[in-house]
Enzyme design. Structure first.
Site, PDB file in Angstrom:
ATOM      1  CG  HIS A 200      -2.005  -0.986   1.205  1.00  0.00           C
ATOM      2  ND1 HIS A 200      -3.240  -0.777   0.651  1.00  0.00           N
ATOM      3  CD2 HIS A 200      -2.006  -2.250   1.671  1.00  0.00           C
ATOM      4  CE1 HIS A 200      -3.978  -1.868   0.804  1.00  0.00           C
ATOM      5  NE2 HIS A 200      -3.247  -2.786   1.421  1.00  0.00           N
TER       6      HIS A 200
ATOM      7  CE  LYS B 192      -6.709  13.913   0.093  1.00  0.00           C
ATOM      8  NZ  LYS B 192      -6.769  12.712  -0.703  1.00  0.00           N
ATOM      9  NE  ARG B 193      -3.778  10.391  10.116  1.00  0.00           N
ATOM     10  CZ  ARG B 193      -3.397   9.418  10.949  1.00  0.00           C
ATOM     11  NH1 ARG B 193      -4.147   8.342  11.099  1.00  0.00           N
ATOM     12  NH2 ARG B 193      -2.294   9.530  11.644  1.00  0.00           N
TER      13      ARG B 193
ATOM     14  CE  LYS C 292      -2.626  10.941   2.964  1.00  0.00           C
ATOM     15  NZ  LYS C 292      -3.228  10.028   1.968  1.00  0.00           N
TER      16      LYS C 292
ATOM     17  CB  THR D 134     -10.186   4.981  -1.211  1.00  0.00           C
ATOM     18  OG1 THR D 134      -9.656   5.356   0.064  1.00  0.00           O
ATOM     19  CG2 THR D 134      -9.517   3.708  -1.671  1.00  0.00           C
TER      20      THR D 134
ATOM     21  CE  LYS E 269     -14.103   5.913   0.820  1.00  0.00           C
ATOM     22  NZ  LYS E 269     -13.214   6.029   1.976  1.00  0.00           N
TER      23      LYS E 269
HETATM   24  C1  26V Z   1       1.934   2.244   8.471  1.00  0.00           C
HETATM   25  C2  26V Z   1       1.992   2.279   9.823  1.00  0.00           C
HETATM   26  C3  26V Z   1       3.288   2.372  10.443  1.00  0.00           C
HETATM   27  C4  26V Z   1       3.328   2.064  11.876  1.00  0.00           C
HETATM   28  C5  26V Z   1       2.112   2.277  12.690  1.00  0.00           C
HETATM   29  C6  26V Z   1       0.802   2.233  12.037  1.00  0.00           C
HETATM   30  C7  26V Z   1       0.809   2.234  10.561  1.00  0.00           C
HETATM   31  C8  26V Z   1      -0.378   2.165   9.904  1.00  0.00           C
HETATM   32  C9  26V Z   1      -0.422   2.133   8.537  1.00  0.00           C
HETATM   33  C10 26V Z   1       0.739   2.191   7.830  1.00  0.00           C
HETATM   34  C11 26V Z   1       0.737   2.052   6.346  1.00  0.00           C
HETATM   35  C12 26V Z   1       0.127   3.112   5.653  1.00  0.00           C
HETATM   36  C13 26V Z   1      -0.122   2.661   4.268  1.00  0.00           C
HETATM   37  C14 26V Z   1      -1.421   3.188   3.774  1.00  0.00           C
HETATM   38  O1  26V Z   1      -2.321   3.476   4.521  1.00  0.00           O
HETATM   39  N1  26V Z   1      -1.499   3.296   2.483  1.00  0.00           N
HETATM   40  C15 26V Z   1      -2.688   3.825   1.839  1.00  0.00           C
HETATM   41  O2  26V Z   1      -3.436   2.706   1.408  1.00  0.00           O
HETATM   42  C16 26V Z   1      -4.635   3.108   0.750  1.00  0.00           C
HETATM   43  C17 26V Z   1      -5.404   1.852   0.438  1.00  0.00           C
HETATM   44  O3  26V Z   1      -4.712   1.081  -0.468  1.00  0.00           O
HETATM   45  C18 26V Z   1      -4.307   3.908  -0.486  1.00  0.00           C
HETATM   46  O4  26V Z   1      -5.488   4.340  -1.078  1.00  0.00           O
HETATM   47  C19 26V Z   1      -3.455   5.121  -0.121  1.00  0.00           C
HETATM   48  O5  26V Z   1      -3.041   5.803  -1.284  1.00  0.00           O
HETATM   49  C20 26V Z   1      -2.245   4.677   0.665  1.00  0.00           C
HETATM   50  O6  26V Z   1      -1.530   5.798   1.146  1.00  0.00           O
END
Ligand code: 26V
Length: 806
Positions: free
Chosen positions: A358, A546-547, A552, A654, A658
């Site tokens: 992701h 978004k975050r 972003k 995503t 939406k």
């Molecule tokens: C990383 C970490 C690192 C440590 C603690 C918690 C945590 C939680 C999530 C992540 C990974 C983040 C990756 C992510 O959210 N990617 C997003 O995935 C979406 C669904 O595929 C996509 O639409 C977004 O573009 C992408 O940024």
């Protein structure tokens, strides 16, 4: 599907209220009604749930397990009513007794068990899997605290705990008898057996009970109810007995006792930046071990087959690398507990596990220190080590051309375990989440792995459930669509394409316009209630939700606002279409710059919204505590969807899908799924600007862009940056030196200045386009018409046929 008449439903409510809550209808609170309706839905779905699971037991097809550290499901009552076919009658019944359905539904606390895109994707996928009648199960953690609740005080983000289980959560069922023991630490003993093979046993491990809580996942009016299993960490019974009998291990065990419940304590909030926290590693192993043991138990119960054929019945999709310990854990169980040899176990594992990537952001890639894994999971470490040895040797002998690259490809390097490498090597499928993202994986980020395993890599462009994100959140638009093209689009979202026939149909366009206006009115009321600011429903609602992350580029958006404000100050009679800029975003608690951007947005809002010279032409709104429920209110009211990430950085996005589905037009870079949106709607129905991915990647490789040059040559930019640096934006002096320095002295790592001019230009086009009502409406309808592709039903069908083979 009209099981109840309105009158029958009212009677049912009355009956349940008296029997379950011992209260009369007239005295029932919104909460009473919430629980009573949830209980009606549970009565409705329970037999279907049992039937579905019974059917899965007896049928012989493969089942998929979607493993994810996050499931951002939001509220369930309304979507469960919808999927059970009871939403309309329930709404009518509530109105009949003088109650507002919305007031009732909002008594459910959002299940915020996710950070953002990745967690929400998992929730949309479950909805589609059930609605497509596919045998699939979600598996995650029942965090006692979901993602923090955000409050803003004087522009500063404050994080509060999200204790979402404070009141009874009606959707979960605890399954104590299906609890599973998970082991941490201890030591590994190796014995050589008489036949020369090795046997491993574990000693003095710390035991944790994983207790499952099952949540139903209701398919859309198809009698299917799947399961989301959320694991909760508890102290094993004998461990608590132990506490009454002090021994030499007393303090170790006391310590363990205190740490056990932390495992499912809270969700880590730092999305997209990796920190090697031991508790997070414990969470990951806890999820993986409990899930896989559960899967193996079920396999042995239900099939009279050897474990060498596990892959015939089971496929495990891992959502990012977070559950990638599934690879060594499955190996461990197959070898140490089920007696398979390495070759057999590896054959099964690499046919069962599939991995979705992701992100390509290097700061998000998970790399755990060897010592941490070794101490916490000694046997797992031995297995990872062996996988690594065999993998590196395989390259040495079979791919001499890649010998020099072994250090970059290795699973263990620099005293760290590279989880993405483990996931790729240990799985049969590796997929990206949008076309561009997958291409970047294949040709850049994971190029050498692609050379090794070309057939393993594939793309699955993300999607969203159109049931929640159109049918549920925008009932008036849905009704207008159905009146025009009939109801088939609900089950076949691709049918939305028939709307193209109406893109010149006056009455239809006017209807769509009226719906949008009503949705904007509703949002305007909410904005007024939450912020005290009045916004003009006739203005363009320009939305970025978004975050908060540098890539972003919320900063680019607010720079545009500052630019417009500066223009208006210079020329108050400037002919500007009124705009309402709407932001909502949580920043990771330790992400300083992201928090500075939130502060800047608030500062700009505090000046712009109250300055008489702008005469209401500009409003800036920041809605706090962005979550699924807030998104549901904003999205139907958006005119413009801001998808402005630095090209190559947003894997898919995503929110873009939406908003498109709700008739907003996208202003965006050629990044993630924006590209696929553009390819469908065409250049005339989207506002694309800025650097392309290869340009950005070339800049990173070769240098070549100097942010200061733009500061020196573009007066608009210089003015904005100076205002931030000297605290000269508005009357009260607040400086934003960190933002200023990051751009000029860290050379604008996300190309905000470089894309400033084309971004402003795009917004000028938007401004002009909005003045031509009819053509705007036509563009809007065109976007809705093509949005069918982005239903997660399409995505899940692709996973099912190309990866899962179910
Ligand atoms: C990383 C970490 C690192 C440590 C603690 C918690 C945590 C939680 C999530 C992540 C990974 C983040 C990756 C992510 O959210 N990617 C997003 O995935 C979406 C669904 O595929 C996509 O639409 C977004 O573009 C992408 O940024």
């Amino acid at each position: 599907m009209n099981k109840y008449t309105k009158e029958a439903f009212v009677n049912l409510l009355e009956d349940k209220l008296t029997r379950k809550r011992r209260i009369h209808m007239e005295d029932a609170s919104d909460k009473d009604l919430y629980y009573v309706i949830a209980s009606i839905v549970k009565d409705e779905l329970t037999p279907k749930w049992l039937d579905t699971q019974e059917k899965y037991k007896s049928n012989e097809t493969r089942q998929v397990y979607y493993l994810s550290m996050e499931f951002l499901i939001g509220r369930l009552l309304e979507s469960n009513l919808l999927n059970c076919g009871l939403l309309d009658v329930c709404n009518e019944a509530l109105r009949e007794i003088g109650r507002d359905p919305e007031e009732i539904y909002k008594n459910e606390h959002d299940a915020g068990l996710g950070n953002g895109g990745l967690g929400r994707l998992a929730a949309c996928f479950l909805d589609s899997i059930a609605s497509l009648n596919l045998p699939g199960h979600g598996s995650g953690i029942r965090y006692r605290y979901g993602l923090f609740e955000q409050r803003i005080i004087h522009g500063n983000q404050i994080e509060l705990p999200d204790y979402w289980l404070k009141e009874e959560y009606p959707w979960e069922t605890r399954k104590t008898d299906e609890a599973i023991e998970v082991h941490f630490g201890g030591s590994v003993h190796m014995h050589k057996k008489s036949d020369g093979t090795l046997e491993f046993s574990y000693h003095n491990t710390d035991k944790v009970m994983a207790v499952p809580y099952d949540v139903p996942v209701v398919g859309y009016q198809n009698n299917v109810v799947n399961t989301l299993r959320l694991w909760s960490a508890e102290l094993p019974q004998d461990e608590s007995d132990f506490l009454s009998e002090p021994s030499s291990q007393y303090y170790h065990h006391l310590d363990h006792t205190h740490s056990v419940e932390q495992i499912s304590g809270f969700l880590y909030p730092d999305d997209s930046s990796f920190e090697g926290k031991e508790l997070r590693l414990k969470q990951q192993y806890f999820l993986v071990s409990a899930t896989i043991k559960g899967i193996i138990n079920k396999f042995k119960d239900e099939h009279n087959l050897p474990l060498t054929s596990l892959q015939e019945k089971v496929v495990i999709q891992i959502n990012d690398t977070h559950p990638s310990l599934a690879v060594p854990e499955l190996m461990r169980i197959l070898m140490d507990e089920e007696g398979l040899n390495w070759k057999q176990a590896w054959n099964v594992t690499t046919k069962v596990i599939a991995y979705t990537n992701h992100t390509t952001l290097s700061e998000a890639l998970e790399k755990w220190p060897v010592s941490m894994i070794q101490n916490l999971l000694p046997r797992i470490f031995m297995i990872i080590n062996e996988i690594n040895e065999r993998f590196c040797q395989g390259i040495w002998f079979d791919h001499p051309e890649l010998r020099d690259s072994i250090p970059e490809l290795a699973i263990i390097a620099d005293d760290q375990v590279h989880m993405a490498h483990l996931a790729i090597v240990g799985s049969f499928s590796v997929n990206g989440v949008a076309r561009l993202h997958t291409e970047i994986l294949k040709t850049k980020e994971m190029k050498n792995f692609y050379t090794l395993y070309p057939r393993r890599f594939n793309n699955k462009t993300n999607g969203i459930t159109h049931r929640r994100w159109l049918l549920q959140v925008n009932p008036c638009l849905s009704k207008a669509i159905t009146e025009a093209i009939g109801p088939q689009w609900v089950k076949q979202p691709n049918k939305l394409i028939s709307l193209l026939r109406y893109s010149n149909d006056r009455p239809f366009l006017e209807k769509i316009d009226q719906v949008k206006r009503e949705n904007k009115q509703v949002l305007a009321n909410l904005i007024h209630k939450q912020t005290g600011v009045t916004v003009d429903e006739e203005s363009i609602f320009d939305v970025q939700i978004k975050r908060l992350h540098e890539y972003k580029r919320q900063l680019l958006n607010i720079f545009h606002v500052i630019y417009l404000y500066n223009e208006l100050k210079e020329n108050p009679s400037l002919d500007l279409t009124p705009r309402t800029f709407i932001f909502a975003a949580k920043a990771a608690p330790s992400y300083h710059l992201a928090k500075e951007v939130i502060k800047l947005i608030h500062h700009v809002a505090s000046i712009v919204n109250f300055d008489k010279t702008v005469n209401g032409k500009l409003k800036v709104i920041f809605l706090e505590n962005y979550n699924v429920s807030l998104a549901e209110k904003i999205i139907p009211a958006a005119d413009i969807s801001e998808q402005i990430s630095t090209a190559s950085k947003e894997a898919s996005g995503t929110g873009n899908m939406k908003m498109m589905m709700n008739g907003a037009l996208t202003v965006g870079t050629l990044d993630g799924a924006n590209i696929e949106i553009k390819d469908l709607v065409g250049d005339d129905n989207i506002f694309i600007f800025g650097l392309k991915a290869d340009e950005v990647l070339n800049y990173y490789k070769n240098g070549g862009y100097v942010a200061k040059d733009i500061y020196n040559t573009d007066e608009r930019v210089r003015k904005i940056l100076d205002q931030l640096n000297y605290g000269e934006f508005g009357a009260h002096e607040i400086e934003f030196k960190d933002i200023f320095y990051n751009i000029l002295y860290h050379n604008d790592p996300y190309f905000v200045l470089k894309d400033f001019d084309p971004y402003i230009e795009s917004h000028e086009l938007i401004e002009r386009a909005y003045r031509h009502k009819k053509s705007w409406q036509k563009m809007s309808v065109t976007n809705i018409a093509y949005s069918g592709k982005f239903s997660s039903d399409r995505t899940i069908k692709e996973y099912a046929s190309e990866i899962w083979k179910i």
